[in-house]
Structure formats: C-alpha cells, structure tokens
Write an enzyme that holds these catalytic residues in place. Sequence first.
Site, mmCIF file in Angstrom:
data_model
loop_
_atom_site.group_PDB
_atom_site.id
_atom_site.type_symbol
_atom_site.label_atom_id
_atom_site.label_comp_id
_atom_site.label_asym_id
_atom_site.label_seq_id
_atom_site.Cartn_x
_atom_site.Cartn_y
_atom_site.Cartn_z
ATOM 1 N N LYS A 176 0.829 -1.203 0.000
ATOM 2 C CA LYS A 176 0.000 0.000 0.000
ATOM 3 C C LYS A 176 0.861 1.250 0.000
ATOM 4 C CE LYS A 176 -1.550 1.911 3.753
ATOM 5 N NZ LYS A 176 -1.939 3.206 4.303
ATOM 6 N N ASN A 177 1.895 1.267 0.838
ATOM 7 C CA ASN A 177 2.712 2.470 0.988
ATOM 8 C C ASN A 177 3.583 2.757 -0.234
ATOM 9 O OD1 ASN A 177 1.632 2.919 3.504
ATOM 10 N ND2 ASN A 177 3.361 2.052 4.625
ATOM 11 N N CYS A 219 -5.060 8.545 9.954
ATOM 12 C CA CYS A 219 -5.092 7.931 11.284
ATOM 13 C C CYS A 219 -4.751 8.945 12.373
ATOM 14 C CB CYS A 219 -4.092 6.777 11.362
ATOM 15 S SG CYS A 219 -4.637 5.285 10.536
ATOM 16 N N ARG A 259 1.726 14.889 12.695
ATOM 17 C CA ARG A 259 2.313 14.747 11.365
ATOM 18 C C ARG A 259 2.140 16.029 10.548
ATOM 19 N NH1 ARG A 259 0.653 8.907 9.083
ATOM 20 N NH2 ARG A 259 -1.441 9.462 9.681
ATOM 21 N N ASP A 292 5.403 1.089 11.754
ATOM 22 C CA ASP A 292 4.176 0.428 11.314
ATOM 23 C C ASP A 292 4.082 -1.031 11.777
ATOM 24 O OD1 ASP A 292 3.160 2.656 10.129
ATOM 25 O OD2 ASP A 292 3.543 2.042 8.064
ATOM 26 N N ARG A 297 -8.217 -0.591 5.179
ATOM 27 C CA ARG A 297 -7.363 0.410 4.554
ATOM 28 C C ARG A 297 -6.008 -0.166 4.170
ATOM 29 N NH1 ARG A 297 -5.733 4.322 8.126
ATOM 30 N NH2 ARG A 297 -4.699 5.206 6.307
#
Length: 430
Positions: free
Chosen positions: A22-23, A126, A131, A317, A409
Amino acid sequence: MDRIRITGGNELNGIIPISGAKNAALPLMIASLLTSDTLTLENVPHLADVEQLIRILGNHGVDISVNGRRESQGESYSRTVHFTCRTIVDTTAPYELVSKMRASFWVIGPLLAREGRARVSLPGGCAIGTRPVDLFIEGLEALGAIMEIDGGYINATAPAGGLIGATYTFPKVSVGATHVMLMAATLARGTTVIHNAAREPEVVDLAQCLSAMGAKIEGAGTSTITIEGVTSLSGARHRVLPDRIETGTYAMAVAMTGGDVVLEGTRASLLDNAIETLRLAGATITETQTGLRVVRNGNGIRPVDVVTEPFPGFPTDLQAQFMALMTRADGVSHITETIFENRFMHVQELARLGAKISLSGQMARIEGVSRLRGAPVMATDLRASVSLVIAGLVAEGETMVSRVYHLDRGFERLEEKLNRCGAKVERVSD
C-alpha cells in the site's frame, strides 16, 4: 458496520500470499499525474485507501482501468491498473476527499510540477500524531514555489517557467515529504539534491518507476538523492513491490500462534531489522525460492526490546503488532516509539485481553502473561487494529474487533489469508 470475530487457539500452517505494498502503490499512483501518457502498475492491492485515491485521481482527470486475475498459488488477487492523465482538469484536491486519507495530500507535488499551481486541503488520516505538513511546504518552497495557507487549504504556485532545482536538507526524515519533493523535482529546471532523504524501500520503488518514465534520479535508498529535471515524462509499466508491513505482520502472527507458514512473494531485504528482531524472539525465518518461511514450534516467545526508527531501523508500522507478540513473551520487554507521538492507543485495548502494559512517555513496558482472554475490543488506527487480531489469535474464547474499516485500509483479504492457514476469523456485518 463490520466487525471481526476471532476464536483463538489455532496454530497457523500453510501459505500466505503477500500483496503489493500500500505504501508504495499510493505514491506510484500519484505519479501518474506527472505524464500525459499511460502509467501501468502491476500488483496493485485491493484496499480502501487505494480505492479512495482512485476517486481522488479521477477528480483531477486521470482515466483509470483495472484488470484483475486469480493467481494459482494461494489465489492472491493481483490487479493491473492503467492510469492515463491526458489533461489535468482540476488542480484542487477538496477537503471531502483529502480528509479521508493523508497520502492524498501528496498530489500537491505533481500538480505543482506539471500545472504550476495546486490547491490542496490539509490532510486527514489515522489519529496517531500531528504529522505536520511543514516539511512538505519547506521542501516545495526550496524549489521556488509560493505556498500560502488559507481556509484549511494550501495554495501553491510555481514561479514563471516552472519549479527550479535546488539543494535542500530535511530537518527530519519524512517518507511522505521525500515522495512529494522527489516527484516535484523530476520536472523542475536544473538539478535538485535532497539531503536527509527517507531511505525506505517505497521511496526506492517510486524512484525506479519515475526513472522508467524518463526521470534522471540517483541515490534513492541513500540519505542523499539527486534529481536532474527533465521537460516531460513518458508512460511506463512498473510492478509494485511486496508489502513489507504485511510481511512483518503475518510473520508476527506465526510467531504468536506457533506453526509453519510460507509468506509467498516477498523478500527479506525489505525488513531485515524486523526479521532479526523476530529471530531474537524465538521464530525461525528462512528465505525460500518463493518468499519467506516462518516457523515457531515448541519454543516459547522471548522478550526483546525495540526502538522504532526510520528505515533500515525497526518500522513504526510494526510496533503495535510486535507489542501484541510481546504480551505473551516469557519476561519483560520494552518498546520505544520515536516516530509518532500518539501511537500507543492500542495499549488499553490489549489490556482488555489481559495484557500487562505500562507507559512512560514514549516507552511501553510489556510484562508477558501466560494467557490472554477474548473480549470486545475497538480498533483505533490501521496498525493497531491488526495487533488486536494477532492477540485474538491466541486469546482464549472469542475476541470481537470493531471499527475494522481501519483494517480494510491496509490489509487485503486478511480473514481469508488467515483462515487458509487454520485460523478462525470471521467478518460479521451488523
């Protein structure tokens, strides 16, 4: 709203196919805004975040077509997606779209590089920390952009003639800001040098794709990346790299339950630090021709202290998943979170299952227990949600995880992959 019911107590044995990352997929998809030709991405995972970004890109004028197929081994759902942006029809990324996923903010780089302007809502995502977007703003300002915040939006304008290459040092490592500056610099006039750049495999994957599109990039995977700007980029075909976070998550699930599982389609080089940490905890991990084999048979789980760090350190993560594993360790372990200031929200939910965890600032002390007991728990963010699943796999009785839209997600067909290896995981729709 869906929930996930887990009946604990079963070992995991079999094959788990690892999806595309995903990233990596998200910035690769956004890179399609940089060219009027077609960018074809293989191994794109079917996830809520990917579908949301498809809607966002469509808003900017990207035409998207999808092909899917079932692969024979493990029946992994592999998608090939074609992105074509002949013309950018809208340089505004509205709040109602961007607020749902932080990575969608990254369109600001390609829009600014190709069109000379962008109006992008401040992001959501999230609730694991502030951030801030300061690093994005400062990086683009170094390329000559004028950045103004007005009414919850960033209005960005490039100088006449386009962005200008520059040398810039990030004050702290940021994967997202590195992605954005890397994409923007490909079409800037002159040479851009990025110091203190993120070294994550996903950054390397983006750089490789951009290079296939005609960009001139050196140093991706190191802390200094050099980009020589070009006047235009072409289309390309690129395969999304395997998801290292999914790889680490399932490896920790096997370490937690015991068993013998081959994680198919992945590679150790993507997460050497996490693999070594799992070995210290008692898992046996070996490379195979098709991926990684994870085994834990008989031996207990040993306590290991970790500190989250940018790549190549232990990934933030995987912090929540490793904490779940350490709740069953034979002793006391410590986890220090250095990336996000609010990423321990899963602690109270793990405590509902019987975990003994105490917090002191950004450090968690985990005292391993002999057993966990099932209970209703609530997911607070993407990675925290799967940590509850890992704990539920060994908890006595039934664990019910609510707010599993977080899971959707970032984890493709999680229940199916686990159940094929002997777990009892069921999605329940209210």
